[in-house]
Design an enzyme around this catalytic site. Structure first.
Site, short mmCIF file in Angstrom:
data_model
loop_
_atom_site.label_atom_id
_atom_site.label_comp_id
_atom_site.label_asym_id
_atom_site.label_seq_id
_atom_site.Cartn_x
_atom_site.Cartn_y
_atom_site.Cartn_z
N ARG A 83 -3.97 3.38 7.11
CA ARG A 83 -4.75 2.55 6.09
C ARG A 83 -5.26 1.27 6.69
NH1 ARG A 83 -2.50 6.26 3.52
NH2 ARG A 83 -0.75 5.71 4.41
N THR A 84 -4.51 0.41 7.10
CA THR A 84 -4.84 -0.77 7.56
C THR A 84 -5.66 -0.94 8.68
OG1 THR A 84 -2.67 -1.60 6.72
CG2 THR A 84 -3.87 -3.14 8.20
N LYS A 113 3.66 -2.09 30.89
CA LYS A 113 4.18 -2.41 32.22
C LYS A 113 5.14 -3.45 31.78
CE LYS A 113 -0.13 -1.71 34.72
NZ LYS A 113 -1.38 -2.32 35.10
N ARG A 134 -0.92 -5.92 14.42
CA ARG A 134 -0.04 -5.42 13.55
C ARG A 134 1.39 -5.33 14.49
NH1 ARG A 134 1.02 -0.44 9.31
NH2 ARG A 134 -0.17 -2.34 8.02
N HIS A 171 2.04 -9.23 4.71
CA HIS A 171 0.77 -8.49 4.94
C HIS A 171 -0.17 -8.96 4.16
CE1 HIS A 171 -1.41 -5.03 5.75
NE2 HIS A 171 -0.63 -3.90 5.50
C1 NCD Z 1 2.58 -0.88 4.13
C2 NCD Z 1 3.03 -1.73 5.40
O1 NCD Z 1 2.65 -1.13 6.39
O2 NCD Z 1 3.52 -2.75 5.14
N1 NCD Z 1 1.44 -0.19 4.25
C3 NCD Z 1 0.22 -0.13 4.42
O3 NCD Z 1 -0.11 -1.27 5.23
N2 NCD Z 1 -0.72 -0.02 3.64
C4 NCD Z 1 3.65 -0.22 3.28
C5 NCD Z 1 4.55 0.37 4.20
O4 NCD Z 1 4.68 0.80 5.00
O5 NCD Z 1 5.54 1.09 3.09
#
Ligand code: NCD
Length: 353
Positions: A83-84, A113, A134, A171
């Site tokens: 989703r993100t 590498k 991320r 997050h």
């Molecule tokens: C979450 C995350 O990656 O922190 N998901 C998200 O970004 N929607 C929650 C999770 O992984 O449980």
């Protein structure tokens, strides 16, 4: 995608080394790496812009695609995401911008590498206007911001980073979309009892959301933190929230608070964060949301979840039944994620919104 093998530098030190800029009413050119950069008025501004952009997308306002026309976002995801990553990409494209990636989702970039995070960030910073990052290390987005500030002094076209989740840290954009969804569904945050359930220790979404809910004391929000004793909310988050005068109730007994909650925010036990499998096994089945559990909630409760969901939301059959219940709003969270990220991208890239 399998998570990429990493040169993991001690990113955590950057949480102390790097002081992120406060938004203070002006988003343009600022990194977004923690919700602690926001004050209430900044939140209101993101929420207003997200609402306006949602309306414009729904009425197919052609001008939306000009807001970030010609701008480039680099998507650097060193950890799994559905989703993100997709909502950031969709947001950028709906604003008329475009997206670049490390080779095959970083797998065949120079990370392969042995290049370190700082150098990969510097490379993306030279090509893109904005990086979404991320990474499994807490503090990695602070590290990226630190190095981008230094890079920006040397190159002609500046670049900012927006965190898509830094390990067990924060997050921030998920917290913003969760806040948006609560306000959208409940009309306002006033006097709500909001219960966060599950892995409060390793879950970065609840860290950001709890802090955001504490930014406006006047709303009189009450927070309940429900977790196994070994997965309690970290002290740093507790201190932040309580330091702002917010009432917090911590328990490992869900039934103490379920019936009085206006919002129930369910989370996955973050199995990938445990050092010992046995510790995960000991808590994995502590809290399972099923249609029967939802029936014990208030009639007008909303049930949220950042997703992905696993057995903590019961069986696939339970998922289907829960999904049909009007009280479950996790699909609305997903959709809102795109509008909130559109608002943030447009603001950070200096569009007139
Ligand atoms: C979450 C995350 O990656 O922190 N998901 C998200 O970004 N929607 C929650 C999770 O992984 O449980």
């Amino acid at each position: 995608m399998n998570d990429v093998a990493l040169d993991v530098r001690p990113s955590a030190q950057f949480r102390h080394l790097y002081q992120p800029p406060k938004i203070a009413g002006d988003f343009a050119g600022k990194h977004i790496i923690t919700v602690e950069q926001f004050e209430k008025t900044d939140l209101d501004s993101v929420m207003r812009t997200a609402t306006a952009l949602r309306e414009r997308v729904l009425r197919r306002d052609g001008e939306v695609v000009k807001l970030c026309e010609g701008r480039i976002m680099a998507s650097l995801f060193y950890e799994s995401s559905t989703r993100t990553d997709m909502s950031f990409q969709a947001a950028m494209r709906r604003l008329g911008g475009s997206v670049i990636f490390g080779s095959n989702g970083m797998q065949f970039s120079s990370v392969y590498k042995g290049e370190n995070l700082a150098d990969t960030i510097r490379a993306a910073g030279c090509y893109a206007d904005l990086i979404t990052l991320r990474h499994p290390s807490e503090g990695s987005s602070f590290q990226a911001a630190y190095y981008l500030d230094r890079l920006n002094e040397k190159i002609l076209k500046p670049c900012v980073v927006v965190s898509g989740g830094d390990g067990i840290g924060e997050h921030p954009t998920q917290g913003l979309l969760d806040l948006f969804t609560i306000a959208d569904q409940k009309g306002s945050l006033d006097n709500l009892t909001i219960t966060l359930v599950g892995d409060l220790m390793y879950g970065r979404t609840v860290h950001s959301l709890a802090k955001l809910l504490a930014l406006d004391e006047a709303k009189n929000v009450k927070l309940c933190f429900v977790s196994p004793p070994s997965l309690k909310m970290p002290d740093t988050v507790l201190d932040f929230v309580q330091g702002r005068g917010i009432e917090v109730y911590e328990t490992s007994d869900l039934h103490e608070v379920l019936g009085e909650s206006d919002v129930v925010y369910w989370t996955r036990i973050q199995d990938e964060r445990f050092a010992r499998k046995a510790d995960y096994e000991a808590v994995r089945d502590t809290f399972i949301m099923t249609p029967a559990v939802l029936n014990q909630c208030k009639r007008d409760v909303i049930l949220m979840h950042p997703l992905p969901r696993k057995h903590e939301m019961g069986t696939y059959n339970d998922h289907d039944i829960l999904d049909q219940n009007p009280r479950t709003v996790y699909f609305q969270q997903m959709e809102n994620g795109m509008y909130v990220r559109m608002a943030l991208l447009a603001k950070v890239l200096g569009a007139d919104v």
